[in-house]
Design an enzyme around this catalytic site. Sequence first.
Site, PDB file in Angstrom:
ATOM      1  N   GLN A  48       3.062   8.026  15.990  1.00  0.00           N
ATOM      2  CA  GLN A  48       2.015   8.937  15.789  1.00  0.00           C
ATOM      3  C   GLN A  48       2.067   9.660  14.073  1.00  0.00           C
ATOM      4  OE1 GLN A  48       4.854  11.354  16.660  1.00  0.00           O
ATOM      5  NE2 GLN A  48       3.811  11.488  18.910  1.00  0.00           N
ATOM      6  N   ARG A  49       0.389  10.457  13.849  1.00  0.00           N
ATOM      7  CA  ARG A  49       0.899  10.443  12.705  1.00  0.00           C
ATOM      8  C   ARG A  49      -0.543  12.183  13.473  1.00  0.00           C
ATOM      9  NH1 ARG A  49      -1.665   6.452   9.269  1.00  0.00           N
ATOM     10  NH2 ARG A  49       0.401   5.966   8.803  1.00  0.00           N
TER      11      ARG A  49
ATOM     12  N   TYR B 221       0.611  -0.706  -0.030  1.00  0.00           N
ATOM     13  CA  TYR B 221      -0.069  -0.246  -0.114  1.00  0.00           C
ATOM     14  C   TYR B 221       1.217   0.955   0.101  1.00  0.00           C
ATOM     15  CZ  TYR B 221      -3.965   3.310   1.294  1.00  0.00           C
ATOM     16  OH  TYR B 221      -4.502   4.114   1.745  1.00  0.00           O
TER      17      TYR B 221
HETATM   18  P1  NAD Z   1     -12.703   1.602  -0.199  1.00  0.00           P
HETATM   19  O1  NAD Z   1     -11.572   0.115   0.233  1.00  0.00           O
HETATM   20  O2  NAD Z   1     -14.481   2.165   0.546  1.00  0.00           O
HETATM   21  O3  NAD Z   1     -12.928   2.444  -1.466  1.00  0.00           O
HETATM   22  C1  NAD Z   1     -12.074   2.009  -2.652  1.00  0.00           C
HETATM   23  C2  NAD Z   1     -12.882   1.076  -3.847  1.00  0.00           C
HETATM   24  O4  NAD Z   1     -12.158   1.364  -4.462  1.00  0.00           O
HETATM   25  C3  NAD Z   1     -13.356   0.112  -3.118  1.00  0.00           C
HETATM   26  O5  NAD Z   1     -15.140   0.588  -4.068  1.00  0.00           O
HETATM   27  C4  NAD Z   1     -13.184  -0.653  -4.406  1.00  0.00           C
HETATM   28  O6  NAD Z   1     -14.180  -1.661  -4.401  1.00  0.00           O
HETATM   29  C5  NAD Z   1     -12.280   0.017  -5.371  1.00  0.00           C
HETATM   30  N1  NAD Z   1     -11.218  -0.656  -6.092  1.00  0.00           N
HETATM   31  C6  NAD Z   1     -10.716  -1.511  -5.219  1.00  0.00           C
HETATM   32  N2  NAD Z   1      -9.425  -1.924  -6.167  1.00  0.00           N
HETATM   33  C7  NAD Z   1      -9.887  -1.672  -7.152  1.00  0.00           C
HETATM   34  C8  NAD Z   1      -9.305  -1.827  -8.797  1.00  0.00           C
HETATM   35  N3  NAD Z   1      -8.431  -2.395  -9.071  1.00  0.00           N
HETATM   36  N4  NAD Z   1      -9.993  -1.381  -9.968  1.00  0.00           N
HETATM   37  C9  NAD Z   1     -11.535   0.174 -10.013  1.00  0.00           C
HETATM   38  N5  NAD Z   1     -11.719  -0.467  -8.085  1.00  0.00           N
HETATM   39  C10 NAD Z   1     -11.116  -0.763  -7.508  1.00  0.00           C
HETATM   40  O7  NAD Z   1     -11.476   3.106   0.775  1.00  0.00           O
HETATM   41  P2  NAD Z   1     -11.750   4.502   0.440  1.00  0.00           P
HETATM   42  O8  NAD Z   1     -11.746   4.841   2.292  1.00  0.00           O
HETATM   43  O9  NAD Z   1     -12.437   4.745   0.183  1.00  0.00           O
HETATM   44  O10 NAD Z   1     -10.313   4.682   0.012  1.00  0.00           O
HETATM   45  C11 NAD Z   1     -10.557   5.066  -0.953  1.00  0.00           C
HETATM   46  C12 NAD Z   1      -9.479   5.895  -1.465  1.00  0.00           C
HETATM   47  O11 NAD Z   1      -8.706   6.720  -0.564  1.00  0.00           O
HETATM   48  C13 NAD Z   1      -8.152   5.693  -1.743  1.00  0.00           C
HETATM   49  O12 NAD Z   1      -7.642   5.552  -2.733  1.00  0.00           O
HETATM   50  C14 NAD Z   1      -7.086   5.225  -0.782  1.00  0.00           C
HETATM   51  O13 NAD Z   1      -6.104   4.634  -1.126  1.00  0.00           O
HETATM   52  C15 NAD Z   1      -7.399   7.165   0.365  1.00  0.00           C
HETATM   53  N6  NAD Z   1      -7.583   7.145   1.173  1.00  0.00           N
HETATM   54  C16 NAD Z   1      -8.438   6.177   2.114  1.00  0.00           C
HETATM   55  C17 NAD Z   1      -8.099   6.512   3.775  1.00  0.00           C
HETATM   56  C18 NAD Z   1      -9.432   6.851   4.447  1.00  0.00           C
HETATM   57  O14 NAD Z   1      -9.319   6.753   5.730  1.00  0.00           O
HETATM   58  N7  NAD Z   1     -10.421   6.095   4.010  1.00  0.00           N
HETATM   59  C19 NAD Z   1      -7.408   7.331   3.747  1.00  0.00           C
HETATM   60  C20 NAD Z   1      -5.713   7.803   2.874  1.00  0.00           C
HETATM   61  C21 NAD Z   1      -5.963   7.438   1.893  1.00  0.00           C
HETATM   62  N1  UDP Z   2      -6.223  -0.524  16.605  1.00  0.00           N
HETATM   63  C1  UDP Z   2      -6.666  -0.861  17.412  1.00  0.00           C
HETATM   64  N2  UDP Z   2      -7.853  -1.747  17.887  1.00  0.00           N
HETATM   65  C2  UDP Z   2      -8.603  -1.608  16.853  1.00  0.00           C
HETATM   66  C3  UDP Z   2      -7.827  -1.512  15.434  1.00  0.00           C
HETATM   67  C4  UDP Z   2      -6.510  -0.625  15.198  1.00  0.00           C
HETATM   68  O1  UDP Z   2      -6.739  -0.163  18.779  1.00  0.00           O
HETATM   69  O2  UDP Z   2      -9.364  -2.553  16.742  1.00  0.00           O
HETATM   70  C5  UDP Z   2      -5.027   0.670  16.054  1.00  0.00           C
HETATM   71  C6  UDP Z   2      -3.917   0.268  15.188  1.00  0.00           C
HETATM   72  O3  UDP Z   2      -3.052  -0.478  15.810  1.00  0.00           O
HETATM   73  C7  UDP Z   2      -3.390   1.389  15.500  1.00  0.00           C
HETATM   74  C8  UDP Z   2      -4.319   2.797  14.969  1.00  0.00           C
HETATM   75  O4  UDP Z   2      -5.674   1.770  15.781  1.00  0.00           O
HETATM   76  O5  UDP Z   2      -2.411   2.151  15.411  1.00  0.00           O
HETATM   77  C9  UDP Z   2      -5.435   2.640  14.123  1.00  0.00           C
HETATM   78  O6  UDP Z   2      -5.734   1.728  13.209  1.00  0.00           O
HETATM   79  P1  UDP Z   2      -5.894   1.094  11.405  1.00  0.00           P
HETATM   80  O7  UDP Z   2      -6.499  -0.179  11.153  1.00  0.00           O
HETATM   81  O8  UDP Z   2      -7.775   2.532  11.747  1.00  0.00           O
HETATM   82  O9  UDP Z   2      -5.512   2.835  11.095  1.00  0.00           O
HETATM   83  P2  UDP Z   2      -3.974   2.790  10.451  1.00  0.00           P
HETATM   84  O10 UDP Z   2      -3.003   2.100  10.745  1.00  0.00           O
HETATM   85  O11 UDP Z   2      -3.316   2.506   8.924  1.00  0.00           O
HETATM   86  O12 UDP Z   2      -3.722   4.307  10.642  1.00  0.00           O
END
Ligand code: NAD
Ligand code: UDP
Length: 319
Positions: free
Chosen positions: A281-282, A150
């Site tokens: 941290q984020r 990823y």
């Molecule tokens: P999600 O999994 O709900 O949505 C992703 C969508 O992409 C799904 O509908 C899935 O079916 C589709 N998809 C996956 N592979 C595909 C492919 N090869 N061809 C066509 N469609 C495909 O995730 P989301 O949370 O809605 O995230 C959307 C975008 O935002 C992603 O690119 C993700 O990396 C980015 N993003 C999301 C978050 C978050 O917190 N939700 C954070 C950082 C980045």
């Molecule tokens: N996390 C947790 N319990 C859960 C799921 C996630 O404590 O049931 C923690 C995980 O270890 C991370 C944070 O919550 O530190 C955020 O996790 P998430 O998978 O939501 O997102 P990301 O790590 O991609 O920010």
Amino acid sequence: MRHYNSRKRVLITGGAGFLGSHLCERLLGAGDDVLCADNFFTGTKDNIAHLLASPNFELIRHDVTFPLYVEVDEIYNLACPASPIHYQHDPVQTTKTSVHGAINMLGLAKRVKARILQASTSEVYGDPHVHPQTEDYWGHVNPIGVRSCYDEGKRCAETLFFDYHRQHQLRIKVARIFSTYGPRMYPSDGRVVSNFIVQALKGHPITVYGDGSQTRSFCYVDDLIEGLIRLMATPDNFTGPVNVGNPNEFTILELANKVIALTGSKSKIEFKPLPSDDPVQRQPDITLARETMNWTPSTGLDEGLRMAIDYFRMDAVHS
Ligand code: NAD
Ligand code: UDP
Ligand code: UDP
């Protein structure tokens, strides 16, 4: 004969997913002609079922790792599984989706001269040594770990966006999205907000990984979508990358306690091992987004959690 009007034609890849479905809804509401392309790997038709009756909405089942020939004015490239459980399920496909998907969508943007926005991620910063993260930080990323498909896929996609910009003068926008939550998150995708809410509503133990002192900054989905739309509307000379997220930082333990309080649950906290490469941290520095897009998130964590909890009460737990 085809009738041309001023309606903008917008392609949203991953449009049936969590963020994509909200974006489809917002752009349709703004009067755009929306084409949603999704292979339904994690997205569902349920997420966009309420849009299907609109004459300005079109859905195609399509995998972005294959070429796509359509005529559009703007592209939001969101296709990619986003939760660790989903993106680690088939890591090779995850990298292909980010890399081949970016190449195909950039090729499409080049042919039709469309503006193109990439949904990048805070994961490009890895486990950051700079806090809060600014866009000029290059990150601290493991290239061979379980999250790498990823993180590195998204980093390579950013590289491709900037090379198409430099080499082919493409109008690009790169958004680095930080953790976002809200209605239509998947109940079983393992993300912390959905996990905690579902556990609390079911009275199950709240699983805190590690000691819960790691931090995250959570952005409500409506704020995030507003940020993406504003980014697309910036002048051509603004490419990003730009952080889009909520800078309010909470520990995971604080989040667990908030969810318990807001749901009125009797769930107890259960500590579990920390997954590998879990960032400590984020937190986004959103100065650039404030200055260039006049954007700042307006939904506080309690308010947003209440809306997410209402959704899970109605939909997920009973389905
Ligand atoms: P999600 O999994 O709900 O949505 C992703 C969508 O992409 C799904 O509908 C899935 O079916 C589709 N998809 C996956 N592979 C595909 C492919 N090869 N061809 C066509 N469609 C495909 O995730 P989301 O949370 O809605 O995230 C959307 C975008 O935002 C992603 O690119 C993700 O990396 C980015 N993003 C999301 C978050 C978050 O917190 N939700 C954070 C950082 C980045
Ligand atoms: N996390 C947790 N319990 C859960 C799921 C996630 O404590 O049931 C923690 C995980 O270890 C991370 C944070 O919550 O530190 C955020 O996790 P998430 O998978 O939501 O997102 P990301 O790590 O991609 O920010
Ligand atoms: N592509 C696409 N739709 C288009 C135009 C191109 O999916 O409308 C794909 C095409 O399959 C190609 C990729 O985008 O593999 C990159 O296109 P580009 O024109 O940059 O490169 P080339 O075709 O020269 O490899």
